[in-house]
Motif scaffolding. Structure first.
Motif, PDB file in Angstrom:
ATOM      1  N   LEU A 144      29.930  40.097  29.125  1.00  0.00           N
ATOM      2  CA  LEU A 144      30.898  39.797  27.903  1.00  0.00           C
ATOM      3  C   LEU A 144      32.252  39.828  28.628  1.00  0.00           C
ATOM      4  O   LEU A 144      32.606  40.737  29.109  1.00  0.00           O
ATOM      5  CB  LEU A 144      30.672  40.871  26.951  1.00  0.00           C
ATOM      6  N   GLY A 145      32.802  38.816  28.466  1.00  0.00           N
ATOM      7  CA  GLY A 145      34.347  38.632  29.188  1.00  0.00           C
ATOM      8  C   GLY A 145      35.327  37.808  28.530  1.00  0.00           C
ATOM      9  O   GLY A 145      36.026  37.354  29.051  1.00  0.00           O
ATOM     10  N   ASN A 146      35.265  37.856  27.303  1.00  0.00           N
ATOM     11  CA  ASN A 146      36.309  37.373  26.442  1.00  0.00           C
ATOM     12  C   ASN A 146      37.015  38.011  25.552  1.00  0.00           C
ATOM     13  O   ASN A 146      36.934  39.032  25.271  1.00  0.00           O
ATOM     14  CB  ASN A 146      35.747  35.955  25.738  1.00  0.00           C
ATOM     15  N   CYS A 176      35.086  42.102  24.731  1.00  0.00           N
ATOM     16  CA  CYS A 176      35.398  42.457  26.070  1.00  0.00           C
ATOM     17  C   CYS A 176      34.657  43.857  26.684  1.00  0.00           C
ATOM     18  O   CYS A 176      34.948  44.791  26.097  1.00  0.00           O
ATOM     19  CB  CYS A 176      37.070  42.784  26.345  1.00  0.00           C
ATOM     20  N   GLY A 177      33.531  43.581  27.326  1.00  0.00           N
ATOM     21  CA  GLY A 177      32.819  44.704  27.726  1.00  0.00           C
ATOM     22  C   GLY A 177      31.673  44.850  26.731  1.00  0.00           C
ATOM     23  O   GLY A 177      30.607  45.596  27.091  1.00  0.00           O
ATOM     24  N   CYS A 187      39.423  41.533  31.871  1.00  0.00           N
ATOM     25  CA  CYS A 187      39.300  41.476  33.505  1.00  0.00           C
ATOM     26  C   CYS A 187      38.194  42.418  33.796  1.00  0.00           C
ATOM     27  O   CYS A 187      38.389  43.542  33.546  1.00  0.00           O
ATOM     28  CB  CYS A 187      40.751  41.715  33.841  1.00  0.00           C
ATOM     29  N   GLY A 188      37.185  41.546  34.213  1.00  0.00           N
ATOM     30  CA  GLY A 188      35.896  42.549  34.669  1.00  0.00           C
ATOM     31  C   GLY A 188      35.527  43.498  33.532  1.00  0.00           C
ATOM     32  O   GLY A 188      35.358  44.595  33.726  1.00  0.00           O
ATOM     33  N   GLY A 243      49.784  37.796  34.873  1.00  0.00           N
ATOM     34  CA  GLY A 243      49.752  36.748  34.214  1.00  0.00           C
ATOM     35  C   GLY A 243      48.035  36.304  33.778  1.00  0.00           C
ATOM     36  O   GLY A 243      47.841  35.680  32.805  1.00  0.00           O
ATOM     37  N   LYS A 244      47.172  36.490  34.768  1.00  0.00           N
ATOM     38  CA  LYS A 244      46.057  36.292  34.504  1.00  0.00           C
ATOM     39  C   LYS A 244      45.099  37.085  35.261  1.00  0.00           C
ATOM     40  O   LYS A 244      45.743  38.037  36.176  1.00  0.00           O
ATOM     41  CB  LYS A 244      45.444  34.818  34.739  1.00  0.00           C
TER      42      LYS A 244
END
Length: 55
Positions: free
Chosen positions: A2-4, A8-9, A22-23, A37-38
């Motif tokens: 899951l990564g949006n 997230c996670g 992020c990760g 920034g990303k």
């Protein structure tokens, strides 16, 4: 994985304003030299991350 920003996670784990997933970890990207920034956008050695831009 899951990564949006809304999952997230894990399901329904939302990142806060100014964060990206992020990760599988909610990470602030505005002033982070490793995630500027990303996710995974690293600034050059010695350069600061300011408002999502290296410099």
């Amino acid at each position: 994985m899951l990564g949006n920003k809304n999952n997230c996670g894990q399901c329904s784990h939302k990142c806060r304003f100014g964060q990206r997933c992020c990760g599988a970890i909610c990470t602030y990207v505005g002033f982070n030299p490793d995630h500027c920034g990303k996710c995974n956008k690293k600034c050059k050695s010695g350069a600061k991350c300011e408002y999502g831009y290296c410099g």
